[in-house]
Enzyme design. Structure first.
Site, mmCIF file in Angstrom:
data_model
loop_
_atom_site.group_PDB
_atom_site.id
_atom_site.type_symbol
_atom_site.label_atom_id
_atom_site.label_comp_id
_atom_site.label_asym_id
_atom_site.label_seq_id
_atom_site.Cartn_x
_atom_site.Cartn_y
_atom_site.Cartn_z
ATOM 1 N N SER A 47 0.763 -1.282 -0.082
ATOM 2 C CA SER A 47 0.126 -0.097 0.246
ATOM 3 C C SER A 47 0.950 1.301 -0.001
ATOM 4 O O SER A 47 0.314 2.510 -0.224
ATOM 5 C CB SER A 47 -0.949 0.066 0.957
ATOM 6 O OG SER A 47 -0.115 0.223 2.556
ATOM 7 N N HIS A 104 0.880 4.274 6.643
ATOM 8 C CA HIS A 104 0.324 5.178 5.660
ATOM 9 C C HIS A 104 0.607 6.854 5.713
ATOM 10 O O HIS A 104 1.140 6.988 6.755
ATOM 11 C CB HIS A 104 -1.153 5.010 5.663
ATOM 12 C CG HIS A 104 -1.729 3.724 5.011
ATOM 13 N ND1 HIS A 104 -3.027 3.574 4.922
ATOM 14 C CD2 HIS A 104 -0.999 3.017 4.313
ATOM 15 C CE1 HIS A 104 -3.023 2.468 4.266
ATOM 16 N NE2 HIS A 104 -1.984 1.919 3.711
ATOM 17 N N ASP A 129 -7.960 6.430 4.178
ATOM 18 C CA ASP A 129 -8.282 5.220 5.033
ATOM 19 C C ASP A 129 -9.587 5.354 5.916
ATOM 20 O O ASP A 129 -9.994 4.478 6.751
ATOM 21 C CB ASP A 129 -7.201 5.292 6.020
ATOM 22 C CG ASP A 129 -5.874 4.726 5.357
ATOM 23 O OD1 ASP A 129 -5.833 4.286 4.167
ATOM 24 O OD2 ASP A 129 -4.706 5.016 6.079
#
Length: 189
Positions: A47, A104, A129
């Protein structure tokens, strides 16, 4: 093959315990200095590509200073005291219903009542998210969710832990190899 005396065996066990306890104390010292429960994490998914690859080892820092708004902190102050989380920083966070931390980038930041609220997104993901959050959470709270801010990384070094988790037989091969190495080492002496 020469048999180890009781003293030699005890010395080997004590040396092993010394190495293990030193590694543990080093890790705990790093945890204390960085104010992170887990100052080293491994990237487990794609990701965050191209910034980080699966298997990269990340080093975290969770010090959250409050600098005087009128004064810009020096580079030295940022190194010693850490720096606040900002848009573009890469954070590691955990959610109550997910045991594995997520790495992230911060894409939105909200300040309210002396608290920092964050929205994150993986570099390789199309949406932020928020969809992953439980219904009771609308944003990440710096105090409750953020485990640390990424301050450095070592490419692919974490693949070892991924392989050991994905292929448990490797753990036994590695332990057997270490045991065999210990026996061979003692035979040579």
């Amino acid at each position: 093959m020469q048999k180890l005396s009781f003293r030699q065996g005890l010395a080997q066990i004590l040396n092993l315990l010394l190495v293990l306890s030193s590694a543990y104390m080093g890790y705990k010292t790093l945890s204390f200095v960085t104010d992170c429960e887990s100052p080293v994490v491994v990237v487990l998914s794609e990701s965050m590509e191209p910034s980080f690859q699966r298997g990269d080892l990340l080093f975290l820092d969770n010090r959250n200073p409050s600098f005087d708004e009128a004064k810009v902190p020096s580079v030295f102050e940022k190194i010693i005291y850490g720096s606040p989380v900002g848009i573009g920083d890469i954070v590691v966070y955990s959610l109550p219903d997910r045991p594995i931390p997520i790495v992230h980038r911060v894409v939105k930041l909200y300040e309210s009542e002396n608290q920092t609220h964050l929205i994150t997104k993986g570099d390789n993901n199309k949406i932020d998210d928020v969809a992953m959050f439980p219904k009771s959470i609308n944003y990440l709270d710096r105090e409750n969710h953020i485990l640390g801010v990424v301050r450095g990384y070592f490419p692919y070094l974490g693949m070892i832990t991924i392989w050991l988790t994905d292929y448990p037989i490797l753990k036994y091969i590695m332990l057997g190899g270490l045991g065999l190495l210990t026996l061979i080492q003692k035979e040579e002496q």
